[in-house]
Design a protein around this motif. Sequence first.
Motif, PDB file in Angstrom:
ATOM      1  N   GLY A   1       0.790  -1.229   0.000  1.00 36.94           N
ATOM      2  CA  GLY A   1       0.000   0.000   0.000  1.00 36.94           C
ATOM      3  C   GLY A   1       0.819   1.275   0.000  1.00 36.94           C
ATOM      4  O   GLY A   1       0.268   2.363  -0.134  1.00 36.94           O
ATOM      5  N   CYS A   2       2.121   1.186   0.133  1.00 38.42           N
ATOM      6  CA  CYS A   2       2.986   2.364   0.145  1.00 38.42           C
ATOM      7  C   CYS A   2       2.967   3.015  -1.242  1.00 38.42           C
ATOM      8  O   CYS A   2       3.259   2.359  -2.249  1.00 38.42           O
ATOM      9  N   ILE A   3       2.647   4.289  -1.290  1.00 41.14           N
ATOM     10  CA  ILE A   3       2.544   5.021  -2.554  1.00 41.14           C
ATOM     11  C   ILE A   3       3.873   5.021  -3.308  1.00 41.14           C
ATOM     12  O   ILE A   3       3.924   4.759  -4.508  1.00 41.14           O
ATOM     13  N   ASN A   4       4.970   5.321  -2.593  1.00 41.19           N
ATOM     14  CA  ASN A   4       6.267   5.372  -3.271  1.00 41.19           C
ATOM     15  C   ASN A   4       6.724   3.994  -3.718  1.00 41.19           C
ATOM     16  O   ASN A   4       7.325   3.866  -4.788  1.00 41.19           O
ATOM     17  N   ASN A   5       6.463   2.956  -2.936  1.00 42.57           N
ATOM     18  CA  ASN A   5       6.830   1.615  -3.388  1.00 42.57           C
ATOM     19  C   ASN A   5       6.102   1.275  -4.680  1.00 42.57           C
ATOM     20  O   ASN A   5       6.677   0.654  -5.577  1.00 42.57           O
ATOM     21  N   THR A   6       4.854   1.702  -4.831  1.00 43.28           N
ATOM     22  CA  THR A   6       4.095   1.467  -6.060  1.00 43.28           C
ATOM     23  C   THR A   6       4.764   2.171  -7.243  1.00 43.28           C
ATOM     24  O   THR A   6       4.926   1.582  -8.318  1.00 43.28           O
ATOM     25  N   LYS A   7       5.201   3.402  -7.061  1.00 46.05           N
ATOM     26  CA  LYS A   7       5.894   4.144  -8.120  1.00 46.05           C
ATOM     27  C   LYS A   7       7.240   3.504  -8.451  1.00 46.05           C
ATOM     28  O   LYS A   7       7.629   3.406  -9.619  1.00 46.05           O
ATOM     29  N   GLN A   8       7.958   3.070  -7.421  1.00 49.39           N
ATOM     30  CA  GLN A   8       9.259   2.442  -7.620  1.00 49.39           C
ATOM     31  C   GLN A   8       9.121   1.157  -8.439  1.00 49.39           C
ATOM     32  O   GLN A   8       9.896   0.908  -9.364  1.00 49.39           O
ATOM     33  N   LYS A   9       8.113   0.362  -8.105  1.00 47.69           N
ATOM     34  CA  LYS A   9       7.873  -0.880  -8.854  1.00 47.69           C
ATOM     35  C   LYS A   9       7.517  -0.571 -10.306  1.00 47.69           C
ATOM     36  O   LYS A   9       7.958  -1.287 -11.213  1.00 47.69           O
ATOM     37  N   ALA A  10       6.748   0.491 -10.544  1.00 50.48           N
ATOM     38  CA  ALA A  10       6.394   0.875 -11.912  1.00 50.48           C
ATOM     39  C   ALA A  10       7.649   1.210 -12.720  1.00 50.48           C
ATOM     40  O   ALA A  10       7.758   0.827 -13.895  1.00 50.48           O
ATOM     41  N   LEU A  11       8.592   1.918 -12.123  1.00 56.14           N
ATOM     42  CA  LEU A  11       9.843   2.247 -12.819  1.00 56.14           C
ATOM     43  C   LEU A  11      10.636   0.983 -13.155  1.00 56.14           C
ATOM     44  O   LEU A  11      11.151   0.843 -14.270  1.00 56.14           O
ATOM     45  N   LEU A  12      10.732   0.086 -12.215  1.00 61.52           N
ATOM     46  CA  LEU A  12      11.472  -1.155 -12.442  1.00 61.52           C
ATOM     47  C   LEU A  12      10.814  -1.990 -13.538  1.00 61.52           C
ATOM     48  O   LEU A  12      11.500  -2.516 -14.418  1.00 61.52           O
ATOM     49  N   LYS A  13       9.504  -2.090 -13.513  1.00 59.52           N
ATOM     50  CA  LYS A  13       8.786  -2.865 -14.534  1.00 59.52           C
ATOM     51  C   LYS A  13       8.922  -2.224 -15.907  1.00 59.52           C
ATOM     52  O   LYS A  13       9.103  -2.920 -16.909  1.00 59.52           O
TER      53      LYS A  13
ATOM     54  N   ILE B   1      20.361   3.201  -8.683  1.00 61.48           N
ATOM     55  CA  ILE B   1      19.693   2.023  -9.231  1.00 61.48           C
ATOM     56  C   ILE B   1      19.851   1.959 -10.743  1.00 61.48           C
ATOM     57  O   ILE B   1      20.040   0.882 -11.315  1.00 61.48           O
ATOM     58  N   ASP B   2      19.812   3.114 -11.406  1.00 63.82           N
ATOM     59  CA  ASP B   2      20.013   3.134 -12.856  1.00 63.82           C
ATOM     60  C   ASP B   2      21.401   2.600 -13.204  1.00 63.82           C
ATOM     61  O   ASP B   2      21.560   1.821 -14.140  1.00 63.82           O
ATOM     62  N   LYS B   3      22.430   2.985 -12.444  1.00 64.66           N
ATOM     63  CA  LYS B   3      23.788   2.494 -12.696  1.00 64.66           C
ATOM     64  C   LYS B   3      23.911   1.007 -12.352  1.00 64.66           C
ATOM     65  O   LYS B   3      24.709   0.296 -12.965  1.00 64.66           O
ATOM     66  N   TRP B   4      23.152   0.554 -11.371  1.00 70.45           N
ATOM     67  CA  TRP B   4      23.228  -0.834 -10.908  1.00 70.45           C
ATOM     68  C   TRP B   4      22.549  -1.790 -11.889  1.00 70.45           C
ATOM     69  O   TRP B   4      23.183  -2.687 -12.429  1.00 70.45           O
ATOM     70  N   ILE B   5      21.245  -1.577 -12.158  1.00 75.54           N
ATOM     71  CA  ILE B   5      20.485  -2.518 -12.987  1.00 75.54           C
ATOM     72  C   ILE B   5      19.787  -1.858 -14.170  1.00 75.54           C
ATOM     73  O   ILE B   5      19.257  -2.550 -15.031  1.00 75.54           O
ATOM     74  N   GLY B   6      19.783  -0.537 -14.200  1.00 78.48           N
ATOM     75  CA  GLY B   6      19.162   0.191 -15.306  1.00 78.48           C
ATOM     76  C   GLY B   6      17.708   0.536 -15.029  1.00 78.48           C
ATOM     77  O   GLY B   6      16.954  -0.287 -14.531  1.00 78.48           O
ATOM     78  N   LEU B   7      17.343   1.772 -15.365  1.00 78.05           N
ATOM     79  CA  LEU B   7      15.962   2.227 -15.217  1.00 78.05           C
ATOM     80  C   LEU B   7      15.418   2.838 -16.499  1.00 78.05           C
ATOM     81  O   LEU B   7      14.394   3.506 -16.467  1.00 78.05           O
ATOM     82  N   GLN B   8      16.103   2.619 -17.615  1.00 76.78           N
ATOM     83  CA  GLN B   8      15.623   3.165 -18.874  1.00 76.78           C
ATOM     84  C   GLN B   8      14.455   2.320 -19.378  1.00 76.78           C
ATOM     85  O   GLN B   8      14.546   1.094 -19.408  1.00 76.78           O
ATOM     86  N   PRO B   9      13.357   2.963 -19.771  1.00 78.32           N
ATOM     87  CA  PRO B   9      12.189   2.199 -20.226  1.00 78.32           C
ATOM     88  C   PRO B   9      12.488   1.422 -21.509  1.00 78.32           C
ATOM     89  O   PRO B   9      13.179   1.920 -22.393  1.00 78.32           O
ATOM     90  N   ILE B  10      11.955   0.214 -21.579  1.00 79.50           N
ATOM     91  CA  ILE B  10      12.176  -0.601 -22.771  1.00 79.50           C
ATOM     92  C   ILE B  10      11.156  -0.285 -23.855  1.00 79.50           C
ATOM     93  O   ILE B  10      11.351  -0.598 -25.013  1.00 79.50           O
ATOM     94  N   ASP B  11      10.064   0.372 -23.493  1.00 79.31           N
ATOM     95  CA  ASP B  11       9.005   0.748 -24.423  1.00 79.31           C
ATOM     96  C   ASP B  11       8.995   2.274 -24.525  1.00 79.31           C
ATOM     97  O   ASP B  11       8.790   2.966 -23.525  1.00 79.31           O
ATOM     98  N   ALA B  12       9.231   2.790 -25.713  1.00 83.59           N
ATOM     99  CA  ALA B  12       9.304   4.250 -25.908  1.00 83.59           C
ATOM    100  C   ALA B  12       8.042   4.959 -25.429  1.00 83.59           C
ATOM    101  O   ALA B  12       8.093   6.109 -24.996  1.00 83.59           O
ATOM    102  N   SER B  13       6.897   4.305 -25.476  1.00 81.42           N
ATOM    103  CA  SER B  13       5.651   4.941 -25.032  1.00 81.42           C
ATOM    104  C   SER B  13       5.642   5.176 -23.519  1.00 81.42           C
ATOM    105  O   SER B  13       4.843   5.964 -23.022  1.00 81.42           O
ATOM    106  N   GLN B  14       6.536   4.529 -22.804  1.00 80.02           N
ATOM    107  CA  GLN B  14       6.625   4.697 -21.344  1.00 80.02           C
ATOM    108  C   GLN B  14       7.585   5.822 -20.936  1.00 80.02           C
ATOM    109  O   GLN B  14       7.637   6.204 -19.785  1.00 80.02           O
ATOM    110  N   ARG B  15       8.332   6.341 -21.917  1.00 78.42           N
ATOM    111  CA  ARG B  15       9.403   7.288 -21.608  1.00 78.42           C
ATOM    112  C   ARG B  15       8.937   8.514 -20.805  1.00 78.42           C
ATOM    113  O   ARG B  15       9.548   8.866 -19.815  1.00 78.42           O
TER     114      ARG B  15
END
Length: 142
Positions: A11-23, A110-124
């Motif tokens: 239910g944590c708002i920021n955890n939800t956003k963080q998971k969205a970035l990772l996905k 995290i971007d340097k560790w595992i990457g946070l660049q979106p794989i789908d351009a529509s998500q950019r």
Amino acid sequence: MATVIFYEKPGCINNTKQKALLKAAGHDLEVRNLLAETWTAESLRSFFGQLPVADWFNRSAPKIKSQEVIPEQIDTETALSLMLQDRLLIRRPLMQVGDRREVGFDVDRIDKWIGLQPIDASQRSKVEDLTHQDLQTCPNSH
């Protein structure tokens, strides 16, 4: 792409956003409830690395906000003991990829560790919006 074990407070708002970035970056998530996990001092300590003890704490936790717990005045053993008793004191998220463990969600790290660049351009644009938000401080604590 990585498989990320992601310990959250449900239910944590920021955890939800963080998971969205990772996905959006194509990572697979194995989401676990940080509050229900069976922790030991050793297993919990492994996420904090070389960070100062004060940086292990969730600054939005009720016991910190009330100053019942003052992270800057606590040693390693006491911090771990307090966190095992009250999981809300643990800074979130805790993440693990392979043998590496991290605490918090510093976008650049995290971007340097595992990457946070979106794989789908529509998500950019969505990803760019999220990466410019404060994803570490609970929005409910203001």
